[in-house]
Scaffold this active site. Sequence first.
Site, PDB file in Angstrom:
ATOM      1  NE  ARG A 114      -2.601   1.781  -1.065  1.00 36.64           N
ATOM      2  CZ  ARG A 114      -3.071   1.468  -2.256  1.00 36.64           C
ATOM      3  NH1 ARG A 114      -3.869   0.435  -2.432  1.00 36.64           N
ATOM      4  NH2 ARG A 114      -2.722   2.176  -3.314  1.00 36.64           N
ATOM      5  CE  LYS A 149      -1.708  28.092  -3.821  1.00 35.14           C
ATOM      6  NZ  LYS A 149      -2.630  28.697  -4.813  1.00 35.14           N
ATOM      7  CE  LYS A 181       1.674  34.748  -1.881  1.00 30.60           C
ATOM      8  NZ  LYS A 181       1.533  33.407  -2.453  1.00 30.60           N
ATOM      9  CD  GLU A 211       0.646  37.785  -4.766  1.00 27.36           C
ATOM     10  OE1 GLU A 211       0.929  36.568  -4.791  1.00 27.36           O
ATOM     11  OE2 GLU A 211      -0.111  38.286  -3.904  1.00 27.36           O
ATOM     12  CG  ASP A 232      -2.398  37.563  -7.092  1.00 29.76           C
ATOM     13  OD1 ASP A 232      -2.601  36.366  -7.325  1.00 29.76           O
ATOM     14  OD2 ASP A 232      -2.949  38.180  -6.151  1.00 29.76           O
TER      15      ASP A 232
END
Length: 295
Positions: A114, A149, A181, A211, A232
């Site tokens: 697995r 992410k 950001k 950004e 962005d």
Amino acid sequence: MTGWTGRLLESHAWMDSVDLIAIREKLLAALREDLGAGDITSRAVVDAEVLGVGHYAAKQGMIVCGLTVAAELARLVDPGLRFREKIPDGTRVAAGSALGEVRGSARSILALERTSLNVIQRLSGIATVTSRYVAAVVGTPAEIIDTRKTAPGLRELDKYAVRCGGGLNHRIGLFDGVLIKNNHLEFHDRIQDAIGRARRSLGGRIPVEVEVRDLEELSGAIEAGADIILLDNFTPRETARAVEVVAGRIPLESSGGITLENVAEYAAAGVDYISVGALTHSVVAADVHLRVAPQ
């Protein structure tokens, strides 16, 4: 590799392989999560001395990734297992293709099953979807890059899979790249102030990416001498306008709302990089199976 990402991460992110030593503890943790005190089912129904062979095969067309990691998992489960990779990571295969095999203790193969499949399926899914984005921008200057992410604890593997699919890696984490950001900009009156402070703090040692949300912020970033500018959530039309304004002076990255359906539009607008969170944050696992039989 060229471009700001290559300069920034050339010592780390462009490896053609995954650092198995660096991730060994994570692999051991994954095995412990599944095995705990041991595989009680196999102990109950399979004699300890029985030998077996397991065959990994693709049930769909895909880019293979994770066999190298599966081989390491086999060694960690049982040093007596013999894992053979039949297809190198990064190879495109058709449904039904044999990917690898493992021989040795049947109990050990069943204990490996697995966790090894989880790794191969996830990484092959990432590599496969990355290859689709890369194919969609062929003929343009744009390169497909990933984001942070990723699955918690699996970033090294997720980013390795992106490379196997033909994509490039953005920064690995907060420690090896500067990206100012929106939330950082909340603490400054002007984008120029944030960029200036970053430059003074870093002494020019690390490229500064910022950004921007509109053409006004774009102008401020240009004025402040940003090394890279991230557009962005710009539309393709706004992106084309930004490319005109920058006129090749600074590399541009598009991010936000990028899909397989519109990525070609962004690439045609003339940006250098397109970052896509979907490569890793919502990947669909590839369909791979393992058939185990007595040896």
